[in-house]
Design a protein around this motif. Structure first.
Motif, PDB file in Angstrom:
ATOM      1  N   VAL A  93       0.855  -1.189   0.000  1.00  0.00           N
ATOM      2  CA  VAL A  93       0.000   0.000   0.000  1.00  0.00           C
ATOM      3  C   VAL A  93       0.886   1.232   0.000  1.00  0.00           C
ATOM      4  O   VAL A  93       1.789   1.358   0.817  1.00  0.00           O
ATOM      5  CB  VAL A  93      -0.899   0.033   1.267  1.00  0.00           C
ATOM      6  CG1 VAL A  93      -1.906   1.163   1.185  1.00  0.00           C
ATOM      7  CG2 VAL A  93      -1.585  -1.305   1.484  1.00  0.00           C
ATOM      8  N   LYS A  94       0.615   2.144  -0.947  1.00  0.00           N
ATOM      9  CA  LYS A  94       1.405   3.366  -1.054  1.00  0.00           C
ATOM     10  C   LYS A  94       1.042   4.317   0.096  1.00  0.00           C
ATOM     11  O   LYS A  94      -0.126   4.411   0.476  1.00  0.00           O
ATOM     12  CB  LYS A  94       1.098   4.041  -2.386  1.00  0.00           C
ATOM     13  CG  LYS A  94       2.132   5.043  -2.833  1.00  0.00           C
ATOM     14  CD  LYS A  94       1.829   5.456  -4.277  1.00  0.00           C
ATOM     15  CE  LYS A  94       3.008   6.121  -4.937  1.00  0.00           C
ATOM     16  NZ  LYS A  94       3.117   7.526  -4.633  1.00  0.00           N
ATOM     17  N   GLY A  95       2.049   4.977   0.627  1.00  0.00           N
ATOM     18  CA  GLY A  95       1.763   5.929   1.700  1.00  0.00           C
ATOM     19  C   GLY A  95       3.011   6.637   2.181  1.00  0.00           C
ATOM     20  O   GLY A  95       4.074   6.526   1.575  1.00  0.00           O
ATOM     21  N   VAL A  96       2.854   7.390   3.251  1.00  0.00           N
ATOM     22  CA  VAL A  96       3.964   8.122   3.838  1.00  0.00           C
ATOM     23  C   VAL A  96       4.152   7.658   5.274  1.00  0.00           C
ATOM     24  O   VAL A  96       3.217   7.689   6.068  1.00  0.00           O
ATOM     25  CB  VAL A  96       3.706   9.645   3.811  1.00  0.00           C
ATOM     26  CG1 VAL A  96       4.832  10.394   4.505  1.00  0.00           C
ATOM     27  CG2 VAL A  96       3.558  10.142   2.383  1.00  0.00           C
ATOM     28  N   LEU A  97       5.360   7.209   5.571  1.00  0.00           N
ATOM     29  CA  LEU A  97       5.673   6.790   6.932  1.00  0.00           C
ATOM     30  C   LEU A  97       5.964   8.040   7.756  1.00  0.00           C
ATOM     31  O   LEU A  97       6.817   8.844   7.393  1.00  0.00           O
ATOM     32  CB  LEU A  97       6.892   5.867   6.942  1.00  0.00           C
ATOM     33  CG  LEU A  97       7.367   5.386   8.321  1.00  0.00           C
ATOM     34  CD1 LEU A  97       6.415   4.348   8.893  1.00  0.00           C
ATOM     35  CD2 LEU A  97       8.769   4.814   8.238  1.00  0.00           C
ATOM     36  N   VAL A  98       5.232   8.205   8.844  1.00  0.00           N
ATOM     37  CA  VAL A  98       5.443   9.351   9.721  1.00  0.00           C
ATOM     38  C   VAL A  98       6.042   8.854  11.029  1.00  0.00           C
ATOM     39  O   VAL A  98       5.486   7.983  11.681  1.00  0.00           O
ATOM     40  CB  VAL A  98       4.125  10.106   9.976  1.00  0.00           C
ATOM     41  CG1 VAL A  98       4.327  11.204  11.026  1.00  0.00           C
ATOM     42  CG2 VAL A  98       3.591  10.718   8.685  1.00  0.00           C
ATOM     43  N   VAL A 151       1.364   5.269   9.126  1.00  0.00           N
ATOM     44  CA  VAL A 151       1.396   5.519   7.690  1.00  0.00           C
ATOM     45  C   VAL A 151       0.165   6.345   7.335  1.00  0.00           C
ATOM     46  O   VAL A 151      -0.948   6.012   7.739  1.00  0.00           O
ATOM     47  CB  VAL A 151       1.401   4.200   6.886  1.00  0.00           C
ATOM     48  CG1 VAL A 151       1.370   4.471   5.386  1.00  0.00           C
ATOM     49  CG2 VAL A 151       2.634   3.368   7.223  1.00  0.00           C
ATOM     50  N   LEU A 163      -1.179  14.387   3.189  1.00  0.00           N
ATOM     51  CA  LEU A 163      -0.082  14.758   4.075  1.00  0.00           C
ATOM     52  C   LEU A 163      -0.024  16.262   4.356  1.00  0.00           C
ATOM     53  O   LEU A 163       0.095  16.672   5.507  1.00  0.00           O
ATOM     54  CB  LEU A 163       1.247  14.272   3.485  1.00  0.00           C
ATOM     55  CG  LEU A 163       2.481  14.498   4.365  1.00  0.00           C
ATOM     56  CD1 LEU A 163       2.444  13.592   5.581  1.00  0.00           C
ATOM     57  CD2 LEU A 163       3.758  14.260   3.580  1.00  0.00           C
ATOM     58  N   VAL A 198      -3.507   5.500   7.030  1.00  0.00           N
ATOM     59  CA  VAL A 198      -3.592   4.215   6.327  1.00  0.00           C
ATOM     60  C   VAL A 198      -3.442   3.084   7.344  1.00  0.00           C
ATOM     61  O   VAL A 198      -4.203   2.123   7.343  1.00  0.00           O
ATOM     62  CB  VAL A 198      -2.469   4.088   5.256  1.00  0.00           C
ATOM     63  CG1 VAL A 198      -2.483   2.709   4.615  1.00  0.00           C
ATOM     64  CG2 VAL A 198      -2.621   5.173   4.195  1.00  0.00           C
ATOM     65  N   GLU A 199      -2.443   3.222   8.211  1.00  0.00           N
ATOM     66  CA  GLU A 199      -2.193   2.200   9.216  1.00  0.00           C
ATOM     67  C   GLU A 199      -1.468   2.793  10.422  1.00  0.00           C
ATOM     68  O   GLU A 199      -0.537   3.572  10.281  1.00  0.00           O
ATOM     69  CB  GLU A 199      -1.342   1.072   8.603  1.00  0.00           C
ATOM     70  CG  GLU A 199      -1.252  -0.146   9.454  1.00  0.00           C
ATOM     71  CD  GLU A 199      -2.045  -1.334   8.908  1.00  0.00           C
ATOM     72  OE1 GLU A 199      -2.637  -1.229   7.821  1.00  0.00           O
ATOM     73  OE2 GLU A 199      -2.057  -2.369   9.590  1.00  0.00           O
ATOM     74  N   GLU A 236      -0.635   9.792   1.131  1.00  0.00           N
ATOM     75  CA  GLU A 236       0.265  10.782   0.554  1.00  0.00           C
ATOM     76  C   GLU A 236      -0.479  12.067   0.180  1.00  0.00           C
ATOM     77  O   GLU A 236      -0.016  13.166   0.457  1.00  0.00           O
ATOM     78  CB  GLU A 236       0.924  10.166  -0.678  1.00  0.00           C
ATOM     79  CG  GLU A 236       2.234  10.792  -1.026  1.00  0.00           C
ATOM     80  CD  GLU A 236       2.883  10.130  -2.221  1.00  0.00           C
ATOM     81  OE1 GLU A 236       2.499   9.009  -2.590  1.00  0.00           O
ATOM     82  OE2 GLU A 236       3.777  10.768  -2.790  1.00  0.00           O
TER      83      GLU A 236
END
Lengths: 77, 76
Positions: free
Chosen positions: A5-10, A42, A48, A33-34, A45
């Motif tokens: 799954v596409k996303g941004v790790l924070v 996550v 964000l 996302v998760e 994107e």
């Protein structure tokens, strides 16, 4: 087969994460996302920038409340 | 391609955002370990949890290729 799954790790402080969770909850889970662990999650994107904006606004408010009448030369009043 | 990492300075608190992909729903613990090791070797592994059996990687192309090759080769 695993899923990707596409996303941004924070990565952030647990206190910041708590605020992000609250923002997500208040907006029908539009951001996260998760939820990974106490300092990782996550986010979508595309969301964000909006998340960052909302977070900064909340942090500003919290700061103002903490400072209360600790006057800032840049801020009239 | 260098990972797109942005640092947010928020009231003295640091928040780091990294674009990438969350891999999840691994069938077995061994499957998870294999992929985690491969991702580590590639240098794309940012976060993983054995418990949750998921991981975050900055790039997914090579891992997807590897999974496909492995599935086709019948390697376990």
């Amino acid at each position: 087969m695993p899923r990707a799954v596409k996303g941004v790790l924070v990565e952030c402080d647990p206190s910041i994460k708590a605020i992000i969770l609250k923002i997500d909850e208040d907006h029908h889970h539009a951001f996260i996302v998760e939820d990974l662990d106490e300092d990782h999650l996550v986010v979508k994107e595309a969301k964000l920038a909006e998340l960052k904006e909302r977070l900064e606004k909340i942090l500003e408010k919290t700061q103002m409340m903490e400072k209360d009448d600790d006057s800032d030369p840049d801020q009239p009043g | 391609v260098v990972d797109q990492i942005r640092l947010w300075q928020i009231e003295g608190e640091r928040m780091k955002a990294t674009q990438g992909f969350l891999f999840k729903d691994f069938t077995t613990a061994q499957d998870f370990e294999d992929v985690a090791r491969y991702a580590g070797e590639l240098g794309v592994l940012k976060w993983k949890s054995v418990q949750k059996r998921c991981m975050f990687v900055t790039r997914h192309e090579q891992i997807a290729e590897w999974l496909k090759r492995r599935a086709a080769g019948g390697k376990r």
